[in-house]
Design an enzyme around this catalytic site. Structure first.
Site, mmCIF file in Angstrom:
data_model
loop_
_atom_site.group_PDB
_atom_site.id
_atom_site.type_symbol
_atom_site.label_atom_id
_atom_site.label_comp_id
_atom_site.label_asym_id
_atom_site.label_seq_id
_atom_site.Cartn_x
_atom_site.Cartn_y
_atom_site.Cartn_z
ATOM 1 C CG HIS A 266 -1.821 1.146 1.381
ATOM 2 N ND1 HIS A 266 -3.153 1.097 1.043
ATOM 3 C CD2 HIS A 266 -1.605 2.413 1.838
ATOM 4 C CE1 HIS A 266 -3.711 2.281 1.276
ATOM 5 N NE2 HIS A 266 -2.789 3.100 1.766
ATOM 6 C CD GLU A 267 1.495 3.407 3.764
ATOM 7 O OE1 GLU A 267 1.581 4.462 3.091
ATOM 8 O OE2 GLU A 267 0.526 3.151 4.517
ATOM 9 C CG HIS A 270 0.254 6.184 -0.438
ATOM 10 N ND1 HIS A 270 -0.775 6.915 -0.977
ATOM 11 C CD2 HIS A 270 -0.297 5.481 0.602
ATOM 12 C CE1 HIS A 270 -1.902 6.666 -0.289
ATOM 13 N NE2 HIS A 270 -1.636 5.800 0.665
ATOM 14 C CD GLU A 296 -5.838 5.185 0.631
ATOM 15 O OE1 GLU A 296 -4.843 5.936 0.793
ATOM 16 O OE2 GLU A 296 -6.034 4.175 1.326
HETATM 17 ZN ZN ZN Z 1 -3.117 5.146 2.020
#
Ligand code: ZN
Length: 515
Positions: A266-267, A270, A296
């Protein structure tokens, strides 16, 4: 030929940008390396940076330059770097001018004391400890809203801080449609929840080896060596000080293998967004991601669309089994694929699976609307929360610490933030469908560990724009469509319909949507 005023504006904005990213370094350090004793001094240092930055953006001199540059701006193509820089600078300047410095200071102080009270309230499971701080935060946010008297809906002002340009009415329509589609699908899947076994992910996994595994996985992500690092933290996050200095931080849980892995993916999503902005907008307000929703969408793409795909597990199951042969040997890609897509009704948003996640967000969004425009008394918040969780997820909330007290956002005055999580999922679904159309063999590429084609497509259609285009415009150009839920819902129905062998009539709703 750029006018002198443009060069001057750009130089001023470069300083603001440097101050902003220096603040990001301090925050990164605070959350990864700083001993607890550094907290008070760090709060002062960050507050000083925020104050200096605010004065620099709001300065009369900036107003003069912006006025002088208006004819130049109007002579340019709207999405040229120059016109975009002036437009975005004007937006930042006007927002900074509208809010009196005293109110800014009150908001910052209330956020800090609210965060402190929240820790205490959550620990003691006592909503009453947070309530006065929540009242203060809402009151201050209402005063903040009053600084923008032309807003059609008070919530527009809150939303605009996180999702520039997005209106409440549009968000409400999107999330309302999403809810109508998700409730029957989730109910059907939850009935069959036991069909999927993920128990092998909840064994005991040595943290040092998990760390090696996550690092090995991150090294296979499409980001250049020497432009990122991975650290430990208590709340996973990503930041970047420049596109070639990306920081990812995750946490490890000995009893749960998927926690660190999916947080890191997830990170990294980003981080890839941060690393992909156009190089010729460096040190300008344009070289940042455009909104939380778009940010997101990138993290959820890599966490869910990629990380929870069959192709991904065909490629990487060996890495997992090889790291933990005593626990995972003999498990095939299909075992992993099914396990990481296990759906269960749960209480905590940050631990929720992909399918039920948006229902957690809806609870929060609807309550925020009720707080700011629906006349909900904050004392009634826990009951209103519990009722919605019962309604959407079919479970009772046994205590406020795992209910209304679980997230820090409201304690810090962060209203308008939550809906961007679901907007991100919706956009991710839409981009994912468009990327498949553009890269027909995308699944095979992922299966062979070739992640660069997807990154390149995202870079071209999303990342490089930075703040030049708003999220609606980025989606429109990338997909040829306005932001809509269709592709995301199709993706969820296809995946979970197959994993849980749903008969189509169980979850197709009342035929209200053309998917
Ligand atoms: Zn996030």
């Amino acid at each position: 030929m750029q006018p002198a005023a443009y060069t001057e504006l750009r130089e001023r904005l470069a300083e603001v940008h440097d101050l902003d990213r220096a603040g990001a370094v301090l925050t990164w350090d605070e959350r990864t390396k700083m001993p607890p004793g550094g907290a008070a001094a760090r709060a002062d240092q960050l507050a000083t940076l925020v104050r200096v930055k605010h004065y620099r953006i709001a300065a009369d001199e900036v107003r003069r330059l912006l006025d002088e540059l208006r004819p130049y701006e109007e002579s340019l193509a709207p999405d040229s770097t120059e016109a975009s820089l002036i437009r975005v600078a004007r937006r930042d300047h006007e927002k900074a001018r509208r809010v009196p410095p005293d109110l800014e200071a009150d908001l910052a102080r209330a956020a800090a004391t609210g965060e402190h009270a929240w820790r205490e309230a959550r620990e003691q499971n006592d909503f009453g400890l947070l309530l006065p701080h929540l009242r203060r935060n809402v009151e201050l946010r209402q005063r903040y809203v009053e600084c923008f008297p032309d807003a059609e809906d008070p919530y527009d002002v809150l939303l605009d801080d996180y999702e520039p340009g997005m209106k409440t009415a549009a968000m409400e329509r999107l999330l309302g449609e999403l809810k109508d589609a998700l409730l029957p699908l989730t109910a059907a899947v939850l009935e069959r929840s036991r069909a999927v076994d993920d128990s092998f992910l909840y064994d005991s996994f040595d943290v040092a080896r998990q760390r090696e595994l996550v690092l090995a996985l991150m090294q296979r992500m499409p980001i250049a060596t020497g432009t990122w690092r991975l650290d430990d933290t208590s709340h996973p996050f990503a930041t970047a000080f420049s596109p070639t200095d990306v920081r990812i931080a995750t946490r490890y849980s000995e009893g749960n293998l998927s926690s660190a892995v999916f947080s890191a993916l997830h990170e990294m999503g980003h981080g890839l967004y941060e690393s992909g902005v156009n190089g010729d907008t460096m040190r300008t307000p344009l070289c940042r991601p455009v909104s939380l929703g778009m940010h997101e969408s990138q993290s959820r793409t890599w966490e869910n669309m990629v990380g929870r795909s069959r192709a991904f597990w065909r490629c990487y199951h060996g890495l997992f089994a090889g790291t933990f042969p005593d626990k995972l040997a003999g498990l095939g890609p299909e075992d992993f694929y099914r396990a990481v897509n296990k759906v269960r009704a749960s209480l905590i948003r940050v631990e929720a699976d992909e399918l039920t996640y948006d229902l957690h967000v809806l609870v929060r969004f609807e309550l925020e609307r009720a707080m700011f425009t629906g006349g909900l008394d904050l004392a009634d918040l826990p009951e209103a929360w519990n009722e919605r969780v019962r309604q959407y997820l079919g479970i009772d909330v046994p205590a406020d610490c795992v209910g209304v007290l679980q997230d820090v956002h409201w304690a810090e005055g962060g209203f308008g933030y939550f809906p961007t999580y679901s907007l991100g999922n919706i956009i991710a679904g839409q981009l994912w469908e468009a990327a498949h159309a553009a890269i027909p063999d995308l699944e095979q590429r992922i299966e062979h560990g070739q992640l660069a084609p997807l990154r390149d497509w995202l870079r071209e259609h999303v990342h490089r724009h930075g703040r030049k285009l708003d999220s609606a415009e980025i989606v429109a150009r990338a997909t040829g469509r306005p932001i809509e839920i269709g592709p995301y819902v199709r993706y969820l129905r296809d995946k979970y319909g197959e994993v849980y062998e749903l008969p189509t009539e169980d979850f197709s709703g009342a035929g209200t949507m053309r998917m």
